[in-house]
Design a protein around this motif. Structure first.
Motif, PDB file in Angstrom:
ATOM      1  N   GLY A  24      38.109 -22.050   0.373  1.00 18.55           N
ATOM      2  CA  GLY A  24      38.733 -21.062   1.230  1.00 18.55           C
ATOM      3  C   GLY A  24      39.195 -19.843   0.477  1.00 18.55           C
ATOM      4  N   ALA A  25      39.155 -19.862  -0.841  1.00 22.32           N
ATOM      5  CA  ALA A  25      39.625 -18.748  -1.648  1.00 22.32           C
ATOM      6  C   ALA A  25      38.583 -18.378  -2.694  1.00 22.32           C
ATOM      7  CB  ALA A  25      40.944 -19.116  -2.328  1.00 22.32           C
ATOM      8  N   ARG A  26      38.652 -17.151  -3.145  1.00 26.60           N
ATOM      9  CA  ARG A  26      37.840 -16.707  -4.270  1.00 26.60           C
ATOM     10  C   ARG A  26      38.408 -17.354  -5.528  1.00 26.60           C
ATOM     11  NH1 ARG A  26      37.158 -10.232  -5.507  1.00 26.60           N
ATOM     12  NH2 ARG A  26      35.637 -10.375  -7.237  1.00 26.60           N
ATOM     13  N   VAL A  27      37.564 -17.909  -6.379  1.00 29.49           N
ATOM     14  CA  VAL A  27      38.020 -18.641  -7.562  1.00 29.49           C
ATOM     15  C   VAL A  27      37.517 -17.947  -8.824  1.00 29.49           C
ATOM     16  CG1 VAL A  27      38.001 -20.840  -8.790  1.00 29.49           C
ATOM     17  CG2 VAL A  27      38.017 -20.810  -6.287  1.00 29.49           C
ATOM     18  N   GLY A  63      45.068  -8.741  -1.912  1.00 35.78           N
ATOM     19  CA  GLY A  63      45.425  -9.967  -1.210  1.00 35.78           C
ATOM     20  C   GLY A  63      46.394 -10.831  -1.999  1.00 35.78           C
ATOM     21  N   THR A  64      46.563 -12.049  -1.529  1.00 35.99           N
ATOM     22  CA  THR A  64      47.475 -12.992  -2.184  1.00 35.99           C
ATOM     23  C   THR A  64      46.738 -13.777  -3.258  1.00 35.99           C
ATOM     24  OG1 THR A  64      47.006 -14.687  -0.523  1.00 35.99           O
ATOM     25  CG2 THR A  64      48.874 -13.218  -0.107  1.00 35.99           C
ATOM     26  N   ALA A  86      42.325 -23.904  -3.788  1.00 36.49           N
ATOM     27  CA  ALA A  86      41.349 -22.968  -3.217  1.00 36.49           C
ATOM     28  C   ALA A  86      40.976 -23.355  -1.801  1.00 36.49           C
ATOM     29  CB  ALA A  86      40.103 -22.924  -4.098  1.00 36.49           C
ATOM     30  N   ALA A  87      40.890 -24.660  -1.540  1.00 34.51           N
ATOM     31  CA  ALA A  87      40.494 -25.135  -0.215  1.00 34.51           C
ATOM     32  C   ALA A  87      41.631 -25.056   0.801  1.00 34.51           C
ATOM     33  CB  ALA A  87      39.990 -26.577  -0.308  1.00 34.51           C
ATOM     34  N   ALA A  88      42.873 -24.899   0.317  1.00 36.81           N
ATOM     35  CA  ALA A  88      44.027 -24.922   1.209  1.00 36.81           C
ATOM     36  C   ALA A  88      44.069 -23.720   2.144  1.00 36.81           C
ATOM     37  CB  ALA A  88      45.309 -24.988   0.393  1.00 36.81           C
ATOM     38  N   GLY A  89      43.469 -22.602   1.729  1.00 41.45           N
ATOM     39  CA  GLY A  89      43.482 -21.414   2.574  1.00 41.45           C
ATOM     40  C   GLY A  89      44.792 -20.650   2.530  1.00 41.45           C
ATOM     41  N   VAL A  90      45.664 -20.969   1.570  1.00 44.42           N
ATOM     42  CA  VAL A  90      46.959 -20.297   1.466  1.00 44.42           C
ATOM     43  C   VAL A  90      46.839 -18.978   0.716  1.00 44.42           C
ATOM     44  CG1 VAL A  90      49.309 -20.519   0.541  1.00 44.42           C
ATOM     45  CG2 VAL A  90      48.164 -22.498   1.563  1.00 44.42           C
ATOM     46  N   TRP A  91      45.955 -18.938  -0.281  1.00 47.06           N
ATOM     47  CA  TRP A  91      45.781 -17.749  -1.108  1.00 47.06           C
ATOM     48  C   TRP A  91      44.374 -17.181  -0.936  1.00 47.06           C
ATOM     49  CZ3 TRP A  91      47.659 -22.425  -3.003  1.00 47.06           C
ATOM     50  CH2 TRP A  91      49.029 -22.465  -3.271  1.00 47.06           C
ATOM     51  N   ASP A  92      44.258 -15.875  -1.159  1.00 46.77           N
ATOM     52  CA  ASP A  92      42.945 -15.234  -1.115  1.00 46.77           C
ATOM     53  C   ASP A  92      42.179 -15.464  -2.412  1.00 46.77           C
ATOM     54  OD1 ASP A  92      43.289 -13.969   1.469  1.00 46.77           O
ATOM     55  OD2 ASP A  92      44.710 -12.628   0.475  1.00 46.77           O
ATOM     56  N   VAL A  93      42.924 -15.580  -3.512  1.00 47.06           N
ATOM     57  CA  VAL A  93      42.310 -15.755  -4.836  1.00 47.06           C
ATOM     58  C   VAL A  93      43.073 -16.819  -5.607  1.00 47.06           C
ATOM     59  CG1 VAL A  93      41.592 -14.628  -6.977  1.00 47.06           C
ATOM     60  CG2 VAL A  93      41.721 -13.293  -4.861  1.00 47.06           C
ATOM     61  N   VAL A  94      42.341 -17.682  -6.311  1.00 48.27           N
ATOM     62  CA  VAL A  94      42.937 -18.641  -7.239  1.00 48.27           C
ATOM     63  C   VAL A  94      42.357 -18.368  -8.620  1.00 48.27           C
ATOM     64  CG1 VAL A  94      43.137 -21.068  -7.908  1.00 48.27           C
ATOM     65  CG2 VAL A  94      43.339 -20.418  -5.493  1.00 48.27           C
ATOM     66  N   VAL A 122      34.856 -32.467  -8.646  1.00 44.94           N
ATOM     67  CA  VAL A 122      35.137 -31.357  -9.549  1.00 44.94           C
ATOM     68  C   VAL A 122      33.842 -30.684 -10.012  1.00 44.94           C
ATOM     69  CG1 VAL A 122      36.004 -30.790 -11.851  1.00 44.94           C
ATOM     70  CG2 VAL A 122      37.385 -32.175 -10.284  1.00 44.94           C
ATOM     71  N   SER A 123      32.817 -31.483 -10.318  1.00 44.40           N
ATOM     72  CA  SER A 123      31.533 -30.923 -10.751  1.00 44.40           C
ATOM     73  C   SER A 123      30.943 -30.026  -9.674  1.00 44.40           C
ATOM     74  CB  SER A 123      30.549 -32.050 -11.088  1.00 44.40           C
ATOM     75  OG  SER A 123      30.973 -32.772 -12.225  1.00 44.40           O
ATOM     76  N   THR A 124      30.994 -30.467  -8.429  1.00 46.81           N
ATOM     77  CA  THR A 124      30.479 -29.663  -7.325  1.00 46.81           C
ATOM     78  C   THR A 124      31.270 -28.370  -7.184  1.00 46.81           C
ATOM     79  OG1 THR A 124      29.752 -31.646  -6.149  1.00 46.81           O
ATOM     80  CG2 THR A 124      30.021 -29.653  -4.845  1.00 46.81           C
ATOM     81  N   PHE A 125      32.576 -28.468  -7.316  1.00 45.18           N
ATOM     82  CA  PHE A 125      33.440 -27.291  -7.219  1.00 45.18           C
ATOM     83  C   PHE A 125      33.113 -26.274  -8.304  1.00 45.18           C
ATOM     84  CE2 PHE A 125      37.525 -25.568  -8.988  1.00 45.18           C
ATOM     85  CZ  PHE A 125      37.765 -24.607  -8.015  1.00 45.18           C
ATOM     86  N   LEU A 126      33.030 -26.724  -9.568  1.00 42.87           N
ATOM     87  CA  LEU A 126      32.793 -25.813 -10.681  1.00 42.87           C
ATOM     88  C   LEU A 126      31.402 -25.194 -10.647  1.00 42.87           C
ATOM     89  CD1 LEU A 126      34.520 -27.706 -13.625  1.00 42.87           C
ATOM     90  CD2 LEU A 126      35.261 -25.573 -12.561  1.00 42.87           C
TER      91      LEU A 126
END
Length: 295
Positions: free
Chosen positions: A3-6, A30-31, A104-112, A172-176
């Motif tokens: 949900g966020a840019r990482v 953004g946040t 990042a998936a929480a949708g609370v921040w625009d960028v992590v 984690v591998s999929t995320f990275l």
């Protein structure tokens, strides 16, 4: 999908990393959430007050290890205790990435943003998911884990924990390997960034017929591997400067055998030759002479 840019900011000293992070966030807007080991070095251009758009959290490996062990099937298991020893252990790094993934998936921040100190040390933390996966597979292969898990709560406690670790490392591998931006503040940004791309599984090798019934695989690397490349399952394993990275191979090559490898200094790539494994292909599709070249 997240949900966020990482973004990962790595290398250099704390002030250099904080400057790169600040410029990136000022451009992004953004946040934002910054996960860092140096919260005191945050660039003053960023508004980190309670009302500001930027939140800073300490990347606390020790706390995450303790939390993970407290929820384990057997918190006192000696193997888990060894894995959880030290803030730089692969499990500590994987838990840090899992925290970032959930943020990042929480949708609370625009960028992590995740800040990592060091160059090779940071690359090793990125490669930790592959290292943890390899450790679990070496002791509790997938077929053993799944057979044991069929017993449910009666399954061996250590095998259940190994299964839990395997699932964590896979997430984690999929995320990275996804849409993560890497920025390097160190002295050799190009080389470090290339190592980071390999470590996070974002490099896709090219595959083409070799003209003799086999296949030629070309994988970009920044330097000559320190040990000969090898294949384990459907992955090409590469060691560079003590960092073990894995490159996912197309399913076609899982029915082939690795027969040759060399480093092409002009292309900056590892070139590998594969031939069909006669035991895994219909006889009419295996070129003559390959029975002696494979296996």
């Amino acid at each position: 999908m997240t949900g966020a840019r990482v973004a990962i900011v790595m290398g250099g000293d704390p002030p250099a990393r904080s400057e790169v992070t600040a410029q990136f966030l000022l451009d992004a807007g953004g946040t934002a959430l910054i996960l860092t080991g140096d919260p005191g070095a945050v660039d003053p251009r960023l508004d980190t007050t309670d009302e500001g758009p930027v939140e800073v959290r300490v990347n606390d490996a020790t706390a995450r290890l303790e939390s993970y062990r407290s929820g384990a099937v057997d918190p006192d298991d000696d193997v888990l205790a060894a894995l959880a020893a030290g803030g730089d252990a692969p499990l500590a790094a994987v838990l840090g990435w899992e925290y970032a993934r959930r943020a990042a998936a929480a949708g609370v921040w625009d960028v992590v943003v995740v800040e990592l100190d060091g160059d090779l040390a940071a690359v090793r933390r990125i490669a930790a998911a592959g290292e943890l996966t390899a450790f679990v597979e070496s002791r509790w292969p997938a077929h053993v884990r799944f057979a044991s898990m069929a017993a449910g709560d009666r399954a061996d406690a250590r095998t259940r924990e190994a299964h839990r670790l395997s699932l964590l490392a896979a997430e984690v591998s999929t995320f990275l390997a996804g849409p993560v931006e890497v920025m390097v503040a160190g002295s050799v940004p190009g080389r470090t960034a290339a190592l980071a791309e390999l470590a996070r599984g974002a490099v896709t090798p090219s595959v083409s017929p070799d003209g003799s019934g086999g296949y030629r695989v070309e994988c970009p690397v920044p330097d000559r591997p320190t040990t000969p490349p090898s294949v384990e399952g459907d992955e090409l394993r590469l060691d560079l400067d003590g960092v073990r990275t894995v490159v996912r191979l197309p399913a076609l090559l899982s029915r082939c055998t690795l027969v040759t490898t060399h480093f092409d200094p002009e292309a900056r790539a590892v070139v590998a030759g594969f031939v069909p494994d006669p035991e895994l292909w219909p006889p009419n599709l295996v070129p003559s002479g390959f029975a002696d070249r494979s296996g």
